[in-house]
Write an enzyme that holds these catalytic residues in place. Structure first.
Site, PDB file in Angstrom:
ATOM      1  N   CYS A 163       3.022   2.498  10.521  1.00 35.70           N
ATOM      2  CA  CYS A 163       2.890   1.188   9.870  1.00 35.70           C
ATOM      3  C   CYS A 163       4.181   0.711   9.232  1.00 35.70           C
ATOM      4  CB  CYS A 163       1.760   1.245   8.878  1.00 35.70           C
ATOM      5  SG  CYS A 163       0.232   1.741   9.716  1.00 35.70           S
ATOM      6  N   HIS A 295       3.736  -2.117  -0.148  1.00 36.49           N
ATOM      7  CA  HIS A 295       2.999  -1.632   1.015  1.00 36.49           C
ATOM      8  C   HIS A 295       1.507  -1.872   0.745  1.00 36.49           C
ATOM      9  CE1 HIS A 295       2.351   0.428   4.708  1.00 36.49           C
ATOM     10  NE2 HIS A 295       1.646   1.384   4.158  1.00 36.49           N
ATOM     11  N   GLU A 306       2.329   4.450  -4.854  1.00 39.42           N
ATOM     12  CA  GLU A 306       3.353   3.396  -4.816  1.00 39.42           C
ATOM     13  C   GLU A 306       3.631   2.875  -6.231  1.00 39.42           C
ATOM     14  OE1 GLU A 306       2.543   0.219  -2.052  1.00 39.42           O
ATOM     15  OE2 GLU A 306       4.581  -0.596  -2.273  1.00 39.42           O
ATOM     16  N   LYS A 325      -1.473  -7.553   2.129  1.00 38.99           N
ATOM     17  CA  LYS A 325      -2.518  -6.935   2.963  1.00 38.99           C
ATOM     18  C   LYS A 325      -3.903  -7.358   2.477  1.00 38.99           C
ATOM     19  CE  LYS A 325      -0.099  -2.876   4.814  1.00 38.99           C
ATOM     20  NZ  LYS A 325       1.219  -2.837   4.144  1.00 38.99           N
ATOM     21  N   HIS A 330      -4.279  -4.897   7.248  1.00 39.90           N
ATOM     22  CA  HIS A 330      -3.188  -3.981   7.582  1.00 39.90           C
ATOM     23  C   HIS A 330      -2.852  -4.201   9.052  1.00 39.90           C
ATOM     24  CE1 HIS A 330      -0.451  -0.825   7.699  1.00 39.90           C
ATOM     25  NE2 HIS A 330      -1.075   0.085   6.993  1.00 39.90           N
ATOM     26  N   PHE A 389       2.133   6.239   7.517  1.00 44.50           N
ATOM     27  CA  PHE A 389       1.592   7.554   7.831  1.00 44.50           C
ATOM     28  C   PHE A 389       2.707   8.439   8.378  1.00 44.50           C
ATOM     29  CE2 PHE A 389      -3.240   6.981   8.797  1.00 44.50           C
ATOM     30  CZ  PHE A 389      -3.477   6.898   7.440  1.00 44.50           C
TER      31      PHE A 389
END
Lengths: 401, 98
Positions: A163, A295, A306, A325, A330, A389
């Site tokens: 991602c 993110h 985060e 998002k 996503h 990931f």
């Protein structure tokens, strides 16, 4: 001999997402806090538990491509080409040697193509697969098609970092232009992976929200898948100035890191290292940053990690941080690029897009996440985070033109 | 493949040409047997699509000409002859629905 420093600017943008089918519409929806998440309508859901996604609806491929050519184009490549054409509007390739123009896109697998072909083979007894299964499905296909569309013959490839793929793509294109290898690049990413098998794969990871994506909210329930594309025309600044191009933003820095820790869990150390690397690349202190596009997936673990990383680097009063998002879902290999659009939109328009669907502050996410309403803020420098990931982190810094 | 000129009166040739023209987007009028794939400007990706369509239409498996894989057919006549030869030795595709 010291070579003159080359600077890199954004002179064109293109986008398609659940909330709009060109970059102006997508930005307007971001600034308006429009949530693009809704009931899944493009695929059968009878064997899925998931009921929501941020799908692109009402997209008519035949409005963009000849029927015969569509046989070659996975949906993600269609999105990439549509966004690239928008980014090239008003683009002047005159005087550009073809070898000085490149393409770098996030490496999105043609999930729909492979899934349909393999279903025919495994489930329906067909012994022959459609012959374009491979070229349609290959993760570098969209990059090839964009290079063909515009005759760009310099470096062209796709970056695979889950991602963070399209953030790595933009960052590498930025570094190639700054380093003198290219004068122009189309960079970004596309993804169209909302297919039954792929959604099922995400369900197995137990991170999908049953309804909405609520980043940083105490009652958040996970991520929601989205699809779309964003592509940017990046140019060496002097070239852009010489041709009188509109400059939307300047890319200032790019930082990368690897957690080297876990295939799915994020790491505060890795995230911090990537943000620090981006600041170092730009030669800026943390205090220069006026807005962070997070993110912000909406999972328990990402948002907590985060938040901790941001507070570690920026101290107890970090700049506003929002996650789009919550609106776009996503978007996987397109995520970093669509979030780059949100970041340069914030810089250009002086509006911070909100984190929508926010209900309750979480003591583990002590941030000003611009809840639910966009906010006017004249900012000079902004950051966009992508923490993928596998612990693959990419952070982009941009400044007002 | 000089032995590749098809019999002019074989009704299957018309079917093959019609499918080939549709899949490649080439005007059927220029699809003479001696016309080369190269001079017709047919991309390799369109060739594989056309072969796939011919296989589907006739319910056959057209074997790969292994020693020329990737550029199997120099001319339209090559393709026609290969399809006709396959049809003459036709066996049903394994697993295909009856």
């Amino acid at each position: 001999m010291t070579l003159p420093a080359r600077r890199v600017v954004v002179t064109g943008s293109g986008a398609i997402a659940a909330t709009g089918q060109d970059e102006a519409a997508v930005w307007a929806a971001l600034a308006g806090g429009v949530c693009g998440i809704g009931p899944i309508v493009n695929i059968p859901t009878d064997r899925l538990s998931t009921r929501t996604a941020a799908e692109v609806t009402g997209f008519d491929p035949q409005a963009h491509f000849e029927q015969r050519r569509l046989a070659q184009l996975d949906r993600n490549a269609q999105f990439a080409l549509v966004a690239a054409r928008q980014a090239m509007r008003g683009g002047d390739l005159a005087g550009l040697a073809p070898s000085r123009g490149g393409v770098v896109l996030g490496a999105a697998i043609g999930q729909g193509t492979f899934e349909t072909s393999y279903r025919g083979f495994y489930a329906e007894g067909s012994n022959r697969l459609p012959p374009l299964t491979l070229p349609r499905g290959m993760p570098s296909g969209a990059a090839s098609l964009v290079s063909m569309e515009f005759g760009l013959r310099g470096p062209c490839f796709a970056t695979a970092s889950a991602c963070a793929s399209s953030a790595h793509a933009i960052g590498l294109a930025f570094h190639m232009i700054r380093g003198g290898l290219l004068d122009l690049a189309l960079a970004g990413g596309s993804d169209a992976s909302i297919t039954p098998g792929y959604v099922k794969s995400w369900e197995a990871l137990r991170v999908l929200s049953p309804d909405l994506c609520r980043p940083f909210s105490r009652d958040r329930t996970g991520l929601v898948l989205g699809e779309g594309a964003a592509v940017f025309r990046l140019e060496e600044r002097q070239r852009a100035r010489d041709r009188g191009a509109t400059i939307h933003a300047e890319i200032l820095g790019f930082g990368m890191s690897a957690d080297a820790a876990d295939l799915t869990a994020p790491s505060e150390d890795g995230a911090t290292a990537a943000m620090r690397a981006a600041l170092d690349d730009a030669g800026l202190p943390p205090g220069a940053v006026g807005y962070i596009n997070a993110h912000g997936t909406g999972t328990r673990l990402n948002d907590r990690t985060e938040s901790a990383a941001i507070r570690r680097l920026f101290g107890p009063r970090p700049p506003p941080v929002s996650s789009v998002k919550s609106m776009l879902g996503h978007c996987l290999c397109a995520g970093g690029a669509l979030e780059f659009l949100a970041m340069i939109g914030a810089l250009e328009n002086g509006i911070l897009p909100p984190t929508v669907n926010f209900r309750e502050a979480d003591p583990e996410c002590e941030l000003d996440c611009v809840p639910n309403q966009a906010r006017a803020a004249a900012i000079e420098v902004a950051m966009s985070n992508s923490f993928a990931f596998g612990g693959l982190n990419a952070v982009l810094l941009a400044g007002r033109a | 493949m000089n032995d590749s000129m098809p019999p002019a009166n074989d009704h299957r040739v018309g079917e093959i040409l019609a499918i080939f023209a549709k899949e490649t987007g080439v005007d059927p009028a220029v699809l003479r047997p001696e016309a080369t794939i190269q001079e017709l400007g047919i991309a390799s990706i369109d060739m594989v699509q056309a072969v796939f369509a011919l296989e589907s239409h006739f319910d056959i498996e057209i074997p790969v000409v292994s020693d020329r894989a990737g550029a199997e057919f120099a001319t339209v006549g090559d393709l026609i002859a290969h399809v006709l030869a396959t049809l003459d030795h036709a066996k049903p595709v394994p697993g295909a629905a009856a």
